[in-house]
Design a protein around this motif. Structure first.
Motif, PDB file in Angstrom:
ATOM      1  N   ARG A   1       7.967  13.919  -8.685  1.00 55.74           N
ATOM      2  CA  ARG A   1       9.329  13.368  -8.795  1.00 55.74           C
ATOM      3  C   ARG A   1       9.240  11.856  -9.002  1.00 55.74           C
ATOM      4  O   ARG A   1       8.692  11.137  -8.162  1.00 55.74           O
ATOM      5  CB  ARG A   1      10.143  13.696  -7.537  1.00 55.74           C
ATOM      6  N   LYS A   2       9.814  11.374 -10.086  1.00 53.80           N
ATOM      7  CA  LYS A   2       9.642   9.966 -10.463  1.00 53.80           C
ATOM      8  C   LYS A   2      10.382   8.994  -9.534  1.00 53.80           C
ATOM      9  O   LYS A   2      10.008   7.814  -9.477  1.00 53.80           O
ATOM     10  CB  LYS A   2      10.125   9.745 -11.904  1.00 53.80           C
ATOM     11  N   ASN A   3      11.412   9.459  -8.823  1.00 54.99           N
ATOM     12  CA  ASN A   3      12.120   8.539  -7.929  1.00 54.99           C
ATOM     13  C   ASN A   3      11.806   8.797  -6.455  1.00 54.99           C
ATOM     14  O   ASN A   3      12.558   8.418  -5.566  1.00 54.99           O
ATOM     15  CB  ASN A   3      13.632   8.603  -8.169  1.00 54.99           C
ATOM     16  N   VAL A   4      10.685   9.451  -6.197  1.00 58.53           N
ATOM     17  CA  VAL A   4      10.272   9.686  -4.828  1.00 58.53           C
ATOM     18  C   VAL A   4       9.955   8.351  -4.146  1.00 58.53           C
ATOM     19  O   VAL A   4       9.409   7.434  -4.767  1.00 58.53           O
ATOM     20  CB  VAL A   4       9.038  10.613  -4.788  1.00 58.53           C
ATOM     21  N   PRO A   5      10.297   8.184  -2.870  1.00 59.82           N
ATOM     22  CA  PRO A   5       9.934   6.953  -2.153  1.00 59.82           C
ATOM     23  C   PRO A   5       8.412   6.839  -1.989  1.00 59.82           C
ATOM     24  O   PRO A   5       7.783   7.707  -1.385  1.00 59.82           O
ATOM     25  CB  PRO A   5      10.627   7.116  -0.799  1.00 59.82           C
ATOM     26  N   ILE A   6       7.855   5.798  -2.556  1.00 58.02           N
ATOM     27  CA  ILE A   6       6.410   5.547  -2.500  1.00 58.02           C
ATOM     28  C   ILE A   6       6.176   4.234  -1.776  1.00 58.02           C
ATOM     29  O   ILE A   6       6.851   3.236  -2.050  1.00 58.02           O
ATOM     30  CB  ILE A   6       5.809   5.475  -3.915  1.00 58.02           C
ATOM     31  N   VAL A   7       5.235   4.222  -0.853  1.00 56.37           N
ATOM     32  CA  VAL A   7       4.832   2.996  -0.163  1.00 56.37           C
ATOM     33  C   VAL A   7       3.341   2.805  -0.368  1.00 56.37           C
ATOM     34  O   VAL A   7       2.540   3.715  -0.085  1.00 56.37           O
ATOM     35  CB  VAL A   7       5.167   3.041   1.335  1.00 56.37           C
ATOM     36  N   LEU A   8       2.962   1.642  -0.866  1.00 55.92           N
ATOM     37  CA  LEU A   8       1.567   1.339  -1.183  1.00 55.92           C
ATOM     38  C   LEU A   8       0.983   0.381  -0.149  1.00 55.92           C
ATOM     39  O   LEU A   8       1.677  -0.485   0.386  1.00 55.92           O
ATOM     40  CB  LEU A   8       1.464   0.682  -2.563  1.00 55.92           C
ATOM     41  N   TYR A   9      -0.312   0.529   0.105  1.00 53.83           N
ATOM     42  CA  TYR A   9      -0.987  -0.443   0.961  1.00 53.83           C
ATOM     43  C   TYR A   9      -2.468  -0.495   0.609  1.00 53.83           C
ATOM     44  O   TYR A   9      -3.028   0.396  -0.021  1.00 53.83           O
ATOM     45  CB  TYR A   9      -0.789  -0.115   2.446  1.00 53.83           C
ATOM     46  N   ASP A  10      -3.093  -1.592   1.033  1.00 52.10           N
ATOM     47  CA  ASP A  10      -4.544  -1.715   1.019  1.00 52.10           C
ATOM     48  C   ASP A  10      -4.926  -2.422   2.310  1.00 52.10           C
ATOM     49  O   ASP A  10      -4.096  -2.557   3.224  1.00 52.10           O
ATOM     50  CB  ASP A  10      -5.037  -2.447  -0.234  1.00 52.10           C
ATOM     51  N   ASP A  11      -6.154  -2.873   2.409  1.00 51.49           N
ATOM     52  CA  ASP A  11      -6.593  -3.579   3.614  1.00 51.49           C
ATOM     53  C   ASP A  11      -7.058  -4.978   3.269  1.00 51.49           C
ATOM     54  O   ASP A  11      -8.109  -5.433   3.700  1.00 51.49           O
ATOM     55  CB  ASP A  11      -7.712  -2.794   4.309  1.00 51.49           C
ATOM     56  N   GLY A  12      -6.249  -5.634   2.430  1.00 51.68           N
ATOM     57  CA  GLY A  12      -6.547  -7.001   2.039  1.00 51.68           C
ATOM     58  C   GLY A  12      -7.296  -7.142   0.739  1.00 51.68           C
ATOM     59  O   GLY A  12      -7.679  -8.259   0.357  1.00 51.68           O
ATOM     60  N   GLU A  13      -7.479  -6.033   0.002  1.00 52.10           N
ATOM     61  CA  GLU A  13      -8.240  -6.079  -1.250  1.00 52.10           C
ATOM     62  C   GLU A  13      -7.414  -6.579  -2.432  1.00 52.10           C
ATOM     63  O   GLU A  13      -7.964  -6.813  -3.520  1.00 52.10           O
ATOM     64  CB  GLU A  13      -8.798  -4.689  -1.587  1.00 52.10           C
ATOM     65  N   GLY A  14      -6.097  -6.697  -2.282  1.00 52.91           N
ATOM     66  CA  GLY A  14      -5.255  -7.169  -3.375  1.00 52.91           C
ATOM     67  C   GLY A  14      -4.963  -6.120  -4.431  1.00 52.91           C
ATOM     68  O   GLY A  14      -4.824  -6.444  -5.618  1.00 52.91           O
ATOM     69  N   LEU A  15      -4.830  -4.868  -4.027  1.00 50.66           N
ATOM     70  CA  LEU A  15      -4.641  -3.766  -4.970  1.00 50.66           C
ATOM     71  C   LEU A  15      -3.179  -3.393  -5.200  1.00 50.66           C
ATOM     72  O   LEU A  15      -2.862  -2.673  -6.154  1.00 50.66           O
ATOM     73  CB  LEU A  15      -5.378  -2.522  -4.455  1.00 50.66           C
ATOM     74  N   VAL A  16      -2.288  -3.879  -4.351  1.00 47.84           N
ATOM     75  CA  VAL A  16      -0.920  -3.357  -4.344  1.00 47.84           C
ATOM     76  C   VAL A  16      -0.145  -3.729  -5.600  1.00 47.84           C
ATOM     77  O   VAL A  16       0.556  -2.896  -6.192  1.00 47.84           O
ATOM     78  CB  VAL A  16      -0.186  -3.814  -3.075  1.00 47.84           C
ATOM     79  N   THR A  17      -0.227  -4.965  -6.027  1.00 50.22           N
ATOM     80  CA  THR A  17       0.548  -5.377  -7.205  1.00 50.22           C
ATOM     81  C   THR A  17       0.143  -4.578  -8.434  1.00 50.22           C
ATOM     82  O   THR A  17       0.994  -4.051  -9.165  1.00 50.22           O
ATOM     83  CB  THR A  17       0.356  -6.878  -7.477  1.00 50.22           C
ATOM     84  N   ALA A  18      -1.160  -4.451  -8.661  1.00 55.32           N
ATOM     85  CA  ALA A  18      -1.627  -3.674  -9.811  1.00 55.32           C
ATOM     86  C   ALA A  18      -1.214  -2.212  -9.680  1.00 55.32           C
ATOM     87  O   ALA A  18      -0.808  -1.573 -10.662  1.00 55.32           O
ATOM     88  CB  ALA A  18      -3.141  -3.787  -9.947  1.00 55.32           C
ATOM     89  N   GLY A  19      -1.290  -1.681  -8.465  1.00 56.96           N
ATOM     90  CA  GLY A  19      -0.897  -0.292  -8.253  1.00 56.96           C
ATOM     91  C   GLY A  19       0.578  -0.075  -8.542  1.00 56.96           C
ATOM     92  O   GLY A  19       0.964   0.911  -9.184  1.00 56.96           O
ATOM     93  N   ALA A  20       1.417  -1.003  -8.091  1.00 58.36           N
ATOM     94  CA  ALA A  20       2.852  -0.888  -8.340  1.00 58.36           C
ATOM     95  C   ALA A  20       3.162  -0.991  -9.825  1.00 58.36           C
ATOM     96  O   ALA A  20       4.024  -0.267 -10.352  1.00 58.36           O
ATOM     97  CB  ALA A  20       3.593  -1.987  -7.565  1.00 58.36           C
TER      98      ALA A  20
END
Length: 410
Positions: free
Chosen positions: A58-77
């Motif tokens: 589902r394209k509008n499903v609530p998604i929450v992203l995280y890492d442990d300080g690696e700086g991956l979230v912006t690229a993932g989003a």
């Protein structure tokens, strides 16, 4: 890219209220296995383009992203947005904020399925034999049948001598053929603990007339007890249920709260676009390839219970299972329901148009990024094996401390 954030408390509230949420850990699997929230699912940032459409339908499903300080979230989003996902947020402060809030961190992979298995054993006192007890039964040529509930490739790599491959959800369907004599003791094994616990309890729940025992700690326990494993076996259990097995399986599903639906109810679920719907065909790959219902992804039932986070990363979603014989879907659904899922079994449909073709298989990750399970392959690291078992023994208490699981055991 501007990303909205949510707090650890927001995520905990969504889990407790059973709202839909896909909490995605963007690290590689090896990093994910070092520690994560109970209901987090691993989707490495560099695999989003490969996995997202299959695992997040589902394209509008609530998604929450995280890492442990690696700086991956912006690229993932950004990658998710490029694929059309519209409700992507980040965990404010990342995994450190989760730890700082005092919430539990779970190690390894498929952690909540394994924790659930431990809870089942603690609540139902699932019976088991030690490796030494099973070795003596084999040496004495006792009236036993050893059923290996892992994937066939795992079984072929290494197995308990004399065992037969009967992957998890197939047990009730095939136990009557594997052990036609009710005086035969059935011994169920996996690599470690979870699948043997669930498999043993499945047979007990479904009323098999035989005495059933799990091989305590599976091939790990066998190895630690200095017994020898066989390699290259290809024995598979044939279809043949024990008397009353299919009807009993349906009753087990009913007691767990599973609902059986037909085509009209299925159409209504598909039409509700504000909810995520997973559709799984829980048969073996051969049965699926020969003819399956359109829109259903292949996922063998035993593995679906073992690795639910990989198959269905959206916690709070709905799941519909199908199986041309019903037994595998009923038993699989009974476990998913106890794990807190809203799960249905679709009855019938196989007399209509079916799709032909093998299952779609996601490409495997780079081996360098993968978590090395202590129970796989033929290498022996006794300290890692024992540490793994010790971790599993502590999961019931960790579930209590976490408090978000919502599991129950019938």
């Amino acid at each position: 890219m501007k990303i909205t954030t949510v707090t650890p408390a927001d995520i905990r509230r969504a889990l407790l209220l059973r709202e839909e949420i896909a909490l995605l850990d963007l690290r590689h699997e090896a990093g994910f296995a070092t520690g994560h929230p109970l209901f987090a699912a691993n989707m490495a940032a560099d695999r989003i383009a490969i996995e997202a459409d299959v695992r997040l339908p589902r394209k509008n499903v609530p998604i929450v992203l995280y890492d442990d300080g690696e700086g991956l979230v912006t690229a993932g989003a950004e990658r998710l947005a490029a694929l059309g996902y519209t409700n992507v947020r980040a965990l404010d402060g990342g995994l450190k904020a989760w730890r700082d809030a005092g919430y539990q961190m779970f190690e390894d992979v498929n952690s909540y399925s394994k924790a659930f298995g431990e809870l089942v054993e603690s609540r139902r006192h699932t019976p088991s034999f030690s490796a030494d007890e099973v070795a003596k039964l084999i040496a004495d040529k006792a009236n036993i049948a050893i059923l290996d509930v892992r994937r066939f490739d795992e079984y072929a790599t290494m197995n308990i001598p004399g065992s037969v491959s009967v992957p998890g959800a197939e047990l009730v369907l095939r136990a009557g053929q594997a052990a036609p004599d009710a005086d035969t003791t059935i011994i169920v094994n996996c690599a470690g603990r979870t699948r043997s616990i669930i498999g043993t309890q499945s047979l007990i729940n479904a009323g098999v007339p035989n005495k059933v025992r799990a091989l305590r700690n599976g091939t790990i326990g066998w190895t630690l007890a200095r017994h020898t494993l066989d390699h290259g076996a290809n024995r598979g259990g044939a279809i043949g249920s024990f008397e009353g097995g299919p009807a009993n399986a349906r009753d087990v599903a009913y007691r767990a709260g599973v609902r059986h639906i037909g085509a009209s109810e299925m159409a209504a679920l598909v039409a509700q676009t504000d909810r995520t719907l997973y559709r799984f065909d829980v048969r073996d790959a051969e049965g699926y390839a020969a003819g399956h219902l359109p829109g259903f992804r292949h996922y063998p039932g035993g593995q679906l219970v073992q690795e639910t986070d990989m198959a269905a990363p959206v916690r709070g979603a709905r799941i519909v299972l199908t199986d041309d014989k019903g037994v595998r879907a009923d038993m699989t659904a009974s476990w998913l329901a106890q794990m807190g899922w809203e799960v249905y079994v679709w009855e019938g449909g196989y007399d209509g148009a079916l799709e032909i073709g093998p299952p779609h298989v996601l490409p495997k990750p780079d081996p360098a990024h993968r978590y090395r399970r202590p129970y796989e392959g033929t290498g022996v690291d006794e300290r890692a094996m024992q540490a793994y078992l010790d971790w599993e023994y502590g999961l019931v208490e960790q579930l209590r401390l976490d408090g978000t699981h919502g599991f129950y055991v019938i």
